[in-house]
Each structure stands twice: as structure tokens, then as C-alpha cells.
Design an enzyme around this catalytic site. Structure first.
Site, PDB file in Angstrom:
ATOM      1  N   ARG A 108      27.865  34.640  32.798  1.00 22.87           N
ATOM      2  CA  ARG A 108      27.122  35.059  33.992  1.00 22.87           C
ATOM      3  C   ARG A 108      26.854  36.563  33.940  1.00 22.87           C
ATOM      4  NH1 ARG A 108      31.917  34.492  38.638  1.00 22.87           N
ATOM      5  NH2 ARG A 108      33.467  35.680  37.476  1.00 22.87           N
ATOM      6  N   ASN A 146      26.453  38.445  43.351  1.00 28.96           N
ATOM      7  CA  ASN A 146      27.899  38.264  43.335  1.00 28.96           C
ATOM      8  C   ASN A 146      28.541  39.362  42.500  1.00 28.96           C
ATOM      9  OD1 ASN A 146      30.186  36.209  43.949  1.00 28.96           O
ATOM     10  ND2 ASN A 146      30.517  36.747  41.822  1.00 28.96           N
ATOM     11  N   GLU A 147      29.444  40.107  43.117  1.00 26.68           N
ATOM     12  CA  GLU A 147      30.244  41.117  42.412  1.00 26.68           C
ATOM     13  C   GLU A 147      29.406  41.962  41.449  1.00 26.68           C
ATOM     14  OE1 GLU A 147      33.737  39.343  40.663  1.00 26.68           O
ATOM     15  OE2 GLU A 147      34.814  39.518  42.537  1.00 26.68           O
ATOM     16  N   GLU A 325      36.719  36.716  48.852  1.00 24.62           N
ATOM     17  CA  GLU A 325      37.462  35.826  47.960  1.00 24.62           C
ATOM     18  C   GLU A 325      38.926  36.259  47.982  1.00 24.62           C
ATOM     19  OE1 GLU A 325      35.758  35.787  44.018  1.00 24.62           O
ATOM     20  OE2 GLU A 325      33.727  35.512  44.770  1.00 24.62           O
ATOM     21  N   TRP A 333      42.264  34.897  34.663  1.00 22.26           N
ATOM     22  CA  TRP A 333      41.582  35.910  33.846  1.00 22.26           C
ATOM     23  C   TRP A 333      42.422  37.128  33.482  1.00 22.26           C
ATOM     24  CZ3 TRP A 333      42.037  39.883  37.157  1.00 22.26           C
ATOM     25  CH2 TRP A 333      41.970  39.612  38.534  1.00 22.26           C
ATOM     26  N   GLU A 373      36.993  28.361  34.485  1.00 23.58           N
ATOM     27  CA  GLU A 373      38.081  28.693  35.412  1.00 23.58           C
ATOM     28  C   GLU A 373      39.023  27.517  35.684  1.00 23.58           C
ATOM     29  OE1 GLU A 373      35.966  30.606  38.645  1.00 23.58           O
ATOM     30  OE2 GLU A 373      35.814  32.479  37.509  1.00 23.58           O
ATOM     31  N   GLN A 374      39.254  26.683  34.677  1.00 23.65           N
ATOM     32  CA  GLN A 374      40.104  25.500  34.881  1.00 23.65           C
ATOM     33  C   GLN A 374      41.525  25.865  35.293  1.00 23.65           C
ATOM     34  OE1 GLN A 374      39.749  22.608  31.664  1.00 23.65           O
ATOM     35  NE2 GLN A 374      37.786  23.532  31.108  1.00 23.65           N
ATOM     36  N   HIS A 376      42.302  28.325  37.207  1.00 21.59           N
ATOM     37  CA  HIS A 376      42.274  29.086  38.468  1.00 21.59           C
ATOM     38  C   HIS A 376      42.546  28.142  39.629  1.00 21.59           C
ATOM     39  CE1 HIS A 376      40.930  31.763  41.625  1.00 21.59           C
ATOM     40  NE2 HIS A 376      40.602  32.689  40.760  1.00 21.59           N
TER      41      HIS A 376
HETATM   42  C1  GAL Z   1      35.550  36.653  41.020  1.00 21.10           C
HETATM   43  C2  GAL Z   1      34.230  35.935  41.104  1.00 21.10           C
HETATM   44  C3  GAL Z   1      34.395  34.455  41.326  1.00 21.10           C
HETATM   45  C4  GAL Z   1      35.470  33.910  40.442  1.00 21.10           C
HETATM   46  C5  GAL Z   1      36.746  34.645  40.701  1.00 21.10           C
HETATM   47  C6  GAL Z   1      37.917  34.145  39.896  1.00 21.10           C
HETATM   48  O1  GAL Z   1      35.437  37.779  40.220  1.00 21.10           O
HETATM   49  O2  GAL Z   1      33.418  36.463  42.117  1.00 21.10           O
HETATM   50  O3  GAL Z   1      33.173  33.819  41.072  1.00 21.10           O
HETATM   51  O4  GAL Z   1      35.082  34.013  39.104  1.00 21.10           O
HETATM   52  O5  GAL Z   1      36.567  35.987  40.375  1.00 21.10           O
HETATM   53  O6  GAL Z   1      39.087  34.854  40.191  1.00 21.10           O
END
Ligand code: GAL
Length: 659
Positions: A108, A146-147, A325, A333, A373-374, A376
Site C-alpha cells: 500500500r 490513511n496514515e 486505531e 509489525w 496482518e494475519q 494482528h
Molecule cells: C496502521 C494502519 C492499519 C493497520 C495497522 C496495523 O498503521 O493504519 O491499516 O495496518 O497499522 O497495526
């Protein structure tokens, strides 16, 4: 949403789940106590699978399902994930890294803020979204993109960026002679004959000119501002009365968030305490101690920083801020991804609200069993069962329902924070471990250890009404900021390097601290960075580490503390102090507590791991440590305990009503 009482939200991706799950999902959100849902921000490939082939029916349907359940919706513009066909149409829309490699499709944020063609596309898709959903009664807010900047995407070394940078330079300097003069291009024969000669500051043989890099950082920041503003203007035209917001990141300074926030109604941010501790925590012992909680001050710092961003449009307000979030369990990550203590999700939520968050929204509703992101966590597991985060969110919702209303009020203490100064010391740190963000966070933490509520302020914001102002890292002092310092009637403490560079990254006339000499008559004659094992002792109160200055004091300036070598370490004129180096924790604690005392500000040492924040007459006390802690000293007599008890267990929260 006129009622701004704190509430809970969640990030939801209906496109990831079969249609027959949506109603049940919405009902369960409501059951959990969630009132706000963010959707849409990564949906572009499903909305427009090929150019102009729009397939909005599924998103219309999702909006209706959520609306019918009584949920309020934040709609995201989908520009952070341009579809493959668009990249194929314009292969040069991707950003280029400092080594000159184009970034690829396959994750992304694969776009360049300067790319004119992508800017057209961003406006096009934003307008289509805004027209379609702008007046829907369930849509209460919009999130742009986003971010911004995530995954190292603020700066791009593309042809588009180079062309844009040249235009930007011409507008800033007017003539190339003015640019040559401002940058000092006579040094190493770097003089340019026209703006067309200006290149981007990458791939130079040795370091590029710092003034050149600083302008490129400003240019890159301005592109984020312009990109965001284009979306905001379109949304406002088609979606009257809705809040427009963006989700900023934690520990991220590559663009000026104050500048972006001028166009927003609310500054929101994404809080990942444990992932961020892993990435930025002080040292291994610190990371081990707080591995299931996060740094005890980082979340608070960002709440206050983004509250300051949420105030740039209207200084009379406390500052509108949300957590868009919130980490709900382990993330995927960071180098290591420990499980939060049971109760931590609840603690982070209460802490955010204590700092003024109107909404705390969890990322994400259900853990995704596919793609990046499995690992997460979500509030639900992939098998649809409730994970711990769900239970904790539900508990917070019940607790919030019972709490009296409270308003964030102005603090007595301000801490000045500046993005461009951080860029300036990144460009020329002069010591490998000099990091302006860390310095600002250390000063903030020291204030928190003394139990302070803190307003973070942008340089140039009026300082009247503050009894004590701390300025840890402000290299470039603008005329506007100088005036606010001169007009401040509280005590001010300036850190080293304040005023040490002009806006063109030059040493000021008459040496540092440049314009501050009007307030404190000192001159910095020499500076040195200190190797990690080296320091300058300052009596028995602590030491200067990382950085030390040799300061000449004028008449009327008192030397309050000296190093063992006999150099002034702390100087004072009237209510203004200057610290001639990077104070270690013990020296800093002394400086902070003594300044608070002189300013007549009540302080309470919170003690290890505990932190407090007042919102109106509600005091929230949190325990970030892995051991139970007694909080009796933080609860004044006559206070009524509304949530929790006086001894806080691990991840414990107490909320008390102050008398
Ligand atoms: C943020 C992002 C989300 C998701 C999240 C995971 O940086 O906006 O889409 O990836 O991290 O922690």
C-alpha cells in the site's frame, strides 16, 4: 455528532467478510458498546475494479447495514491503496526511494504526493465518494487517505518531486541568487545558475547542503498538506456539517502535522503502544519491563500532541482529538510482538479519554485470516469468537456510561514542540545519538513523573496563561515565536541548541541562541557531542550527556549550576533558564521540579510506573508496570473513587472525582 461525550469505535472491513455476516457484526458492535465504525479506506479495487467501472452496491449495502444498527460511520477516502490498473496506466505515480528505486505495487501507499496525475486521481475518487455518501445521515465524519507518510512515503526522489521542488523553490526565493545566498552555495562551488539546476538532495557524493535538505523536507511536508487539502475541500463541498479528519501516526515527524491539521476538524491518531515500544523504547531493560504495556509516557505524549494539532484551527478549544486505531492485542509489525497484559486495552482506552479523546476506535473488528496482518489481533478472532480486546472494550463502554461528564481544561504547563527543528537535527545531528523527538519526550516524561497535566503547543502559539513553559528542542526561533516568549509571564526553560539555526539552517548572527538573547543574555561559544560513555557531572545533581555547550554569560545572567570542568550548565535571567546540554534523567528531574516550585505549580511525584491525568475534576490514574502499585498519594482526601481501587493491579486504572 454534536454530543462529544467520549465513545468507542472500531475499524471494519466488510469487503473481507461474507455478506451474511454483516448484520450480525453490526449487532455485536452495538452490543459491545461501540457507536462509531470506520470503513472504506482500502476499498478502491472493489469499488472501481477497472477504470470507470464503479461497483458501489456492496459499500452502499454495508453503509445501510451499519446505519440500520444505529452505528455512526466514518468513511475513508481510498487513496492509500490505488488499484493495480491505475499503476499500470501511470507507472511513474509510485514514489522513488533515496537510492533512486521506484517502489512497487503489492502492498500500500504506492504513490507519490508530487505526482500530478495521481493528484488528479485522488481528487476524482474523493469526489465520487463524497458525492455518493456525503449527505447520508449515518456518515458523521470522513477520514482522508490513511496514515500519511507510513512506510517511509513522505519523501520521494522522483522526477515529479524534482519538478515540483523547483517550482516550490522559485516561489520561495524569487531569484536563484537569493537561493544561492540563503543556502550558502558558494561553499564547495554549489552555486546554481537557474532553478532548473536544483536537484533533489539524494545520491550526492557526501552529505548534501543542510539548507538544501531542509527545504526539501519542507517541500515534501507541503505536498502532504496540499494533497490533504484537496480532499478536504471536495469533502466539505459535498458533505456539509461532517467532521473531516486524518489518522496520524505515533512517533512520526516527517511532515508538519500542525500544518496538515489546519484543514481538519479533528486530529486523530493510531496508538500502538507495544509495537512502538519495541521500535523506539529506551533500552533492553526498559523494553522488558514495559513489554506488555508500552512506554508509560508515549501514548500520553501523542494524545497531547494531537490535541494541540486539533486546536490549530481554533485556539479557544481544548483541541479535538480521537484515537482512530487502538491496539487491541498483539500486533504483527514490530521486531517482537508481545501480548498486552490483560486489562491493557482497557487502560489505554481510559487514558486516551483522560487526555481528551472523543472517540477511541479499535483496530480492527475481526482478525484477518489472510494477507499481511494475519498475526494482528482484532476484537474478534478469525473464527468469530470474542478475543480479550472485545471484553475489555465492552467493560470500558459500561464504565463510561456511569462516569459524570467532564471537559479538558487548559494545563498550567506547556511544552513547545516543533517539527522543523526535528528535521534540522536529523539533517545535522552532530552526534550519532542526538534525536530531537527523544529529547522532547524525555522532558515530557519528567513533567509526568511530577504528576503534571501538559499542553503541547506549536511554536508561535500564544503562551499567556501558562505558569511554566518548557522548550526542549527549538532550533529555529521564528519572529512570531520570539514574541510569544517575550510576552509569556510564566517561567520558561530553554534546552540547548535553542535558536542555534536560522530558517535557512545557518548559524545566527552574533552566535546562538540568536533571537533568544533578548530574553537571556548568553552566547554559545562552542559545542560538543559526547560519546555514550562520557558525560559532564553537574555537582551531585546529575550530568549532561550526549551534548554540552560552553556558554558565555552576560551581566545580569546568573549561573545556577556548573559542570565539574567549570562550565555553566544552567543559566538564568529573571524567569528564563537555559540548559547548556542534554540533561540526564536525574538532572532533568531536578530542573523540572525546581521550575514547577518556582512557578508555584503543585506537583506530586507519581512514583514508578504510575501516571495521572486530570480531565475537569476527574483524575485518571494508570499503572503501566508489571507489579501492583499503591496510589493513595495520588488520591486527595475527599476524592471519590468511581472506578478501580487505591491499590492498582497490573494494568490497573482508577478514576476518581476530585473534591
Ligand atoms: C496502521 C494502519 C492499519 C493497520 C495497522 C496495523 O498503521 O493504519 O491499516 O495496518 O497499522 O497495526
Amino acid at each position: 455528532m454534536a454530543d462529544r461525550s467520549p465513545t468507542l469505535g472500531v475499524c471494519y472491513y466488510p469487503e473481507h467478510w461474507p455478506r451474511d455476516m454483516w448484520e450480525h457484526d453490526a449487532a455485536r458492535m452495538v452490543e459491545c458498546g461501540i457507536t462509531v465504525v470506520r470503513i472504506g479506506e482500502f476499498s478502491w479495487s472493489r469499488i472501481e475494479p477497472s477504470r470507470d467501472d464503479f461497483q458501489f452496491e456492496w459499500l452502499d449495502d454495508a453503509v445501510e447495514v451499519l446505519a440500520k444498527a444505529g452505528l455512526n460511520i466514518v468513511m475513508g477516502t481510498p487513496t492509500a491503496t490505488p488499484p493495480k490498473w491505475l499503476v499500470d496506466e501511470m507507472p511513474d505515480m509510485v514514489a522513488v526511494d533515496a537510492q533512486g528505486n521506484p517502489r512497487k505495487f503489492g502492498s500500500r501507499r504506492h504513490y507519490d504526493f508530487s505526482h500530478i496525475g495521481f493528484r488528479v486521481e485522488s481528487r476524482r475518487i474523493t469526489e465520487i465518494f463524497a458525492k455518493r455518501y456525503g449527505e447520508h445521515p449515518a456518515i458523521i465524519a470522513w477520514q482522508t487517505d490513511n496514515e500519511y507518510g507510513c512506510h517511509d512515503t513522505t519523501m520521494s526522489y522522483s522526477d515529479a518531486a524534482r519538478d515540483g521542488f523547483r517550482v516550490w523553490l522559485a516561489a520561495r526565493y524569487g531569484t536563484v541568487d537569493a537561493l544561492n545566498e540563503a543556502w550558502g552555495n558558494i561553499f564547495w562551488s554549489m552555486e546554481l545558475a537557474s532553478f532548473e539546476d536544483a536537484e533533489l538532495p539524494n545520491l550526492t557524493v557526501t552529505e548534501p547542503n543542510p539548507a538544501h535538505v531542509l527545504d526539501f523536507r519542507r517541500y515534501s511536508s507541503d505536498q502532504v498538506v496540499a494533497f490533504n487539502r484537496e480532499q478536504v475541500d471536495i469533502i466539505r463541498a459535498h458533505s456539509p456539517g461532517r467532521d473531516v479528519l486524518h489518522n496520524f501516526m505515533q512517533h512520526y515527524t516527517e511532515f508538519d502535522h500542525f500544518d496538515v491539521s489546519v484543514d481538519l476538524d479533528v486530529a486523530t491518531w493510531d496508538s500502538y503502544p507495544i509495537g512502538m515500544l519495541e521500535r523506539h523504547g529506551r533500552d533492553a531493560a526498559w523494553k522488558n519491563w514495559y513489554m506488555r504495556a508500552g512506554d508509560p509516557d508515549s501514548q500520553a505524549f501523542h494524545h497531547d500532541l494531537y490535541r494541540a494539532c486539533g486546536r490549530v484551527k481554533d485556539r479557544s478549544q481544548a483541541g479535538r482529538m480521537w484515537v482512530m486505531e487502538q491496539q487491541p492485542g498483539p500486533v504483527n509489525w514490530a521486531p517482537w510482538n508481545p501480548d498486552p497484559h490483560p486489562g491493557m486495552v482497557r487502560l489505554w482506552t481510559h487514558e486516551a479519554i483522560a487526555h481528551g479523546a472523543e472517540v477511541v476506535s479499535y483496530f480492527r473488528w475481526r482478525q484477518a485470516p489472510f494477507a499481511q496482518e494475519q498475526f494482528h489481533a482484532g476484537l474478534l478472532r478469525p473464527d468469530d469468537t470474542e478475543d480479550r480486546g472485545y471484553d475489555e472494550a465492552a467493560q470500558v463502554a459500561l464504565e463510561l456510561a456511569d462516569l459524570p461528564k467532564a471537559q479538558t481544561t487548559r494545563a498550567k504547563v506547556a511544552l513547545v514542540f516543533d517539527y522543523a527543528s526535528i528535521w534540522a537535527t536529523e539533517i545535522q545531528p552532530q552526534g550519532a545519538d542526538y534525536d530531537g523527538f527523544t529529547l522532547a519526550l524525555e522532558w515530557y516524561s519528567a513533567l509526568r513523573r511530577q504528576g503534571q497535566n501538559i499542553d503541547i503547543v506549536r511554536p508561535g502559539e500564544a503562551l499567556d496563561g501558562y505558569s511554566a513553559v518548557f522548550v526542549p528542542h527549538l532550533l529555529m526561533v521564528s519572529d512570531k515565536a520570539s514574541v510569544t516568549f517575550e510576552n509569556c509571564d510564566g517561567h520558561i526553560v530553554f534546552g540547548s541548541r535553542t535558536g542555534s539555526r536560522t530558517e535557512h539552517h545557518r548559524i545566527p548572527d552574533g552566535l546562538p541562541p540568536g533571537p533568544l538573547r533578548a530574553l537571556i543574555d548568553i552566547k554559545i561559544n562552542r559545542v560538543e557531542s559526547l560519546r555514550p560513555a562520557h558525560c559532564h557531572l553537574v555537582g551531585n545533581t546529575g550530568s549532561l550527556v550526549k551534548w554540552a555547550e560552553q556558554v558565555e554569560a552576560g551581566r545580569g545572567v546568573d549561573v545556577i549550576a556548573e559542570t565539574a570542568e567549570g562550565h555553566p550548565a544552567r543559566l538564568r535571567q529573571g524567569k528564563v533558564d537555559y540548559i547548556a546540554g542534554w540533561p540526564d534523567e536525574s538532572l532533568l528531574d531536578g530542573i523540572i521540579s525546581d521550575t514547577l516550585d518556582r512557578a508555584g505549580i503543585e506537583r506530586i511525584e507519581t512514583g514508578d510506573d504510575l501516571r495521572v491525568r486530570d480531565r475537569g475534576n476527574l483524575r485518571t490514574i494508570v499503572n503501566y508496570g508489571p507489579k501492583p502499585r499503591d496510589t493513595a498519594h495520588l488520591i486527595p482526601s475527599g476524592a471519590k473513587v468511581l472506578v478501580g481501587e487505591a491499590t492498582l493491579g497490573v494494568a490497573g486504572v482508577a478514576i476518581v472525582e476530585l473534591p
